[in-house]
Scaffold this active site. Structure first.
Site, PDB file in Angstrom:
ATOM      1  N   ASP A 161       0.834  -1.209   0.000  1.00  0.00           N
ATOM      2  CA  ASP A 161       0.000   0.000   0.000  1.00  0.00           C
ATOM      3  C   ASP A 161       0.870   1.262   0.000  1.00  0.00           C
ATOM      4  O   ASP A 161       0.546   2.261  -0.638  1.00  0.00           O
ATOM      5  CB  ASP A 161      -0.926   0.004   1.220  1.00  0.00           C
ATOM      6  CG  ASP A 161      -1.803  -1.239   1.269  1.00  0.00           C
ATOM      7  OD1 ASP A 161      -2.301  -1.630   0.199  1.00  0.00           O
ATOM      8  OD2 ASP A 161      -1.953  -1.826   2.340  1.00  0.00           O
ATOM      9  N   HIS A 211      -5.262  -3.537   5.627  1.00  0.00           N
ATOM     10  CA  HIS A 211      -4.918  -3.862   4.241  1.00  0.00           C
ATOM     11  C   HIS A 211      -6.123  -4.427   3.491  1.00  0.00           C
ATOM     12  O   HIS A 211      -6.132  -5.582   3.105  1.00  0.00           O
ATOM     13  CB  HIS A 211      -3.737  -4.842   4.189  1.00  0.00           C
ATOM     14  CG  HIS A 211      -3.380  -5.238   2.782  1.00  0.00           C
ATOM     15  ND1 HIS A 211      -2.828  -4.343   1.883  1.00  0.00           N
ATOM     16  CD2 HIS A 211      -3.535  -6.389   2.098  1.00  0.00           C
ATOM     17  CE1 HIS A 211      -2.659  -4.945   0.725  1.00  0.00           C
ATOM     18  NE2 HIS A 211      -3.085  -6.192   0.824  1.00  0.00           N
TER      19      HIS A 211
HETATM   20  P1  NAD Z   1      -0.945 -18.475  -5.142  1.00  0.00           P
HETATM   21  O1  NAD Z   1      -2.167 -19.292  -5.051  1.00  0.00           O
HETATM   22  O2  NAD Z   1      -0.355 -18.321  -6.472  1.00  0.00           O
HETATM   23  O3  NAD Z   1       0.191 -19.070  -4.211  1.00  0.00           O
HETATM   24  C1  NAD Z   1      -0.054 -19.462  -2.923  1.00  0.00           C
HETATM   25  C2  NAD Z   1       0.854 -20.622  -2.612  1.00  0.00           C
HETATM   26  O4  NAD Z   1       0.545 -21.053  -1.292  1.00  0.00           O
HETATM   27  C3  NAD Z   1       0.664 -21.838  -3.541  1.00  0.00           C
HETATM   28  O5  NAD Z   1       1.901 -22.226  -4.114  1.00  0.00           O
HETATM   29  C4  NAD Z   1       0.136 -22.907  -2.626  1.00  0.00           C
HETATM   30  O6  NAD Z   1       0.558 -24.213  -2.966  1.00  0.00           O
HETATM   31  C5  NAD Z   1       0.709 -22.452  -1.289  1.00  0.00           C
HETATM   32  N1  NAD Z   1       0.051 -23.049  -0.143  1.00  0.00           N
HETATM   33  C6  NAD Z   1      -1.260 -23.317   0.040  1.00  0.00           C
HETATM   34  N2  NAD Z   1      -1.449 -23.901   1.233  1.00  0.00           N
HETATM   35  C7  NAD Z   1      -0.233 -23.990   1.806  1.00  0.00           C
HETATM   36  C8  NAD Z   1       0.217 -24.504   3.039  1.00  0.00           C
HETATM   37  N3  NAD Z   1      -0.629 -25.038   3.941  1.00  0.00           N
HETATM   38  N4  NAD Z   1       1.540 -24.458   3.307  1.00  0.00           N
HETATM   39  C9  NAD Z   1       2.399 -23.905   2.415  1.00  0.00           C
HETATM   40  N5  NAD Z   1       2.032 -23.405   1.233  1.00  0.00           N
HETATM   41  C10 NAD Z   1       0.721 -23.450   0.938  1.00  0.00           C
HETATM   42  O7  NAD Z   1      -1.239 -17.036  -4.475  1.00  0.00           O
HETATM   43  P2  NAD Z   1      -0.314 -15.709  -4.454  1.00  0.00           P
HETATM   44  O8  NAD Z   1      -0.616 -14.872  -5.617  1.00  0.00           O
HETATM   45  O9  NAD Z   1       1.109 -16.096  -4.189  1.00  0.00           O
HETATM   46  O10 NAD Z   1      -0.904 -14.986  -3.160  1.00  0.00           O
HETATM   47  C11 NAD Z   1      -0.716 -15.571  -1.902  1.00  0.00           C
HETATM   48  C12 NAD Z   1      -1.454 -14.802  -0.854  1.00  0.00           C
HETATM   49  O11 NAD Z   1      -0.873 -13.509  -0.706  1.00  0.00           O
HETATM   50  C13 NAD Z   1      -2.929 -14.557  -1.163  1.00  0.00           C
HETATM   51  O12 NAD Z   1      -3.702 -14.742  -0.005  1.00  0.00           O
HETATM   52  C14 NAD Z   1      -2.965 -13.102  -1.589  1.00  0.00           C
HETATM   53  O13 NAD Z   1      -4.210 -12.515  -1.394  1.00  0.00           O
HETATM   54  C15 NAD Z   1      -1.908 -12.541  -0.690  1.00  0.00           C
HETATM   55  N6  NAD Z   1      -1.345 -11.244  -1.096  1.00  0.00           N
HETATM   56  C16 NAD Z   1      -1.161 -10.309  -0.129  1.00  0.00           C
HETATM   57  C17 NAD Z   1      -0.620  -9.083  -0.433  1.00  0.00           C
HETATM   58  C18 NAD Z   1      -0.370  -8.072   0.638  1.00  0.00           C
HETATM   59  O14 NAD Z   1      -0.157  -6.900   0.320  1.00  0.00           O
HETATM   60  N7  NAD Z   1      -0.324  -8.435   1.906  1.00  0.00           N
HETATM   61  C19 NAD Z   1      -0.293  -8.788  -1.777  1.00  0.00           C
HETATM   62  C20 NAD Z   1      -0.483  -9.770  -2.742  1.00  0.00           C
HETATM   63  C21 NAD Z   1      -1.021 -11.010  -2.395  1.00  0.00           C
HETATM   64  C1  LMR Z   2      -2.989  -6.446  -3.031  1.00  0.00           C
HETATM   65  O1  LMR Z   2      -3.178  -5.436  -2.363  1.00  0.00           O
HETATM   66  O2  LMR Z   2      -2.593  -6.398  -4.204  1.00  0.00           O
HETATM   67  C2  LMR Z   2      -3.167  -7.790  -2.384  1.00  0.00           C
HETATM   68  O3  LMR Z   2      -3.754  -7.679  -1.133  1.00  0.00           O
HETATM   69  C3  LMR Z   2      -3.875  -8.777  -3.248  1.00  0.00           C
HETATM   70  C4  LMR Z   2      -5.320  -8.443  -3.462  1.00  0.00           C
HETATM   71  O4  LMR Z   2      -6.156  -9.338  -3.274  1.00  0.00           O
HETATM   72  O5  LMR Z   2      -5.644  -7.327  -3.859  1.00  0.00           O
END
Ligand code: NAD
Ligand code: LMR
Length: 344
Positions: free
Chosen positions: A167, A195
């Site tokens: 953010d 967030h």
């Molecule tokens: P994705 O589905 O591509 O990857 C997630 C990974 O987690 C996968 O490889 C999956 O196998 C793994 N996984 C699932 N269960 C698991 C477990 N018990 N132990 C270990 N690994 C496990 O998703 P992504 O695009 O990498 O996003 C991941 C998360 O991050 C989502 O919840 C997304 O919303 C979040 N995210 C947060 C922010 C932020 O600003 N905080 C930004 C982007 C994404």
């Molecule tokens: C973001 O801010 O990009 C992440 O939290 C992923 C989402 O779901 O928007």
């Protein structure tokens, strides 16, 4: 020797897993957050944990001639314990991402249990680690993490962080576009609250270099920061949410935590923390009525050195945004706490 763990290491913040009907690129060899950590001279050992593909990702990264020794683990043969054992820093992007039309809260059902399980693992074998939670909904997964660590008797609020850096990165980027400034160290903008959507509150009045946002651009700019995640989800059109910008942001925060742990001073970044357990937190708790809030954190060798109350001296418009954020946060936080304390 610093051991870093990425849990969820093969995912879209590494772009691989295929969830049900979600079309994802099946290219498990790309893991930008792990790549950035592998390149960092601050990391000596990098353990990659996921339910799929980590042996391949780890082997690939291990051929890079930087310092960190890389290993990959799957759940079989107690791989989780081996991956997490004695870690200094654990970064958690495990869990499902959004599809268009979903809110972050829609991810709760699946991600809450994933985060709880990973935190239990951390509590058992790496109770002193810095824990950086990326998995959404952060407003709820961090309270889940806190309650889980409490139940295990190893909660250190100074070492638990909800990663909200994306953010801040977005606010810096979007403001720079408007103000014709360079991004990077020239411009920092605190973004506070939580967030998701309206819980995200950019404080342009507290920008580092005296930025003035024209009145006619203010509302749209706030909206773009609050819903920047949706902008990416929409553009990816079903193929997930922010991954590369998140890897950058996650690494930026992890790097600050590691640098502060090594004694570097003056490192500040907002993060979603447990207010009653960190110096300076009580004042923000009093002002918001919340136990968790993202506020500027000064980092030190043991994690949170202190949080600064960001609510003093803000504009009336910012106050109004904070009021809305508090309402949303209250529900998100309660939901996480209830989940963590409900027997499976
Ligand atoms: P994705 O589905 O591509 O990857 C997630 C990974 O987690 C996968 O490889 C999956 O196998 C793994 N996984 C699932 N269960 C698991 C477990 N018990 N132990 C270990 N690994 C496990 O998703 P992504 O695009 O990498 O996003 C991941 C998360 O991050 C989502 O919840 C997304 O919303 C979040 N995210 C947060 C922010 C932020 O600003 N905080 C930004 C982007 C994404
Ligand atoms: C973001 O801010 O990009 C992440 O939290 C992923 C989402 O779901 O928007």
């Amino acid at each position: 020797m610093v051991k870093a763990v990425v849990a969820g290491a093969s995912g879209g913040i590494g772009q691989t897993e295929i969830y049900q009907d979600m079309p994802r690129a099946d290219n498990g060899d790309k893991q930008p957050l792990s790549l950035l950590l592998k390149l960092s001279p601050l990391v000596d050992e990098l353990a990659l944990y996921d339910v799929v593909n980590t042996p391949g990702v780890a082997t690939d990264l291990s051929h890079i001639s930087s310092t960190a020794k890389v290993s990959g683990y799957l759940p079989k043969d107690d791989g989780g314990k081996a991956a997490f054992k004695d870690a200094d820093i654990i970064v958690i992007p495990a869990g499902i991402p959004r599809k268009p039309g979903m809110t972050r809260d829609d991810l709760f059902k699946i991600n809450a249990g994933i985060v709880k399980g990973l935190i239990e693992l951390a509590a058992d074998v790496a109770p002193n680690a810095f824990i950086l939670v990326i998995s959404n909904p952060v407003n709820s997964t961090v309270p889940i993490a806190a309650e889980t660590l409490k139940a295990k008797g190893v909660f250190n609020p100074k070492k638990l962080f909800g990663v909200t850096t994306l953010d801040i990165v977005r606010a810096e980027t979007f403001v720079a576009e408007i103000a014709g400034k360079k991004t990077g160290s020239e411009l920092t903008i605190p973004v506070i609250g939580g967030h998701s959507g309206e819980t995200i509150v950019p404080l342009f009045s507290k920008a580092s270099s005296g930025i003035t946002i024209p009145d006619d651009k203010y509302d749209a700019l706030v909206n773009r920061v609050q819903f920047g995640g949706d902008e990416v989800v929409k553009a990816k059109d079903g193929a997930g949410s922010a991954t590369l910008s998140m890897a950058f942001a996650g690494f930026r925060f992890a790097e600050k935590v590691l640098k502060a742990a090594k004694g570097e001073k003056g490192l500040v970044e907002p993060s979603f923390v447990y207010l009653p357990g960190v110096p300076g937190g009580e004042e923000i708790k009093e002002a918001t009525g919340l136990d968790f809030f993202s506020a500027p954190v000064e980092l030190g060798p043991n994690g949170v050195e202190k949080v600064t109350n960001p609510l003093t001296g803000i504009t009336d418009k910012e106050k109004a945004l904070v009021d809305v954020a508090i309402k949303g946060l209250k529900d998100n936080i309660e939901k996480g706490i209830t989940f963590a304390n409900t027997p499976a």
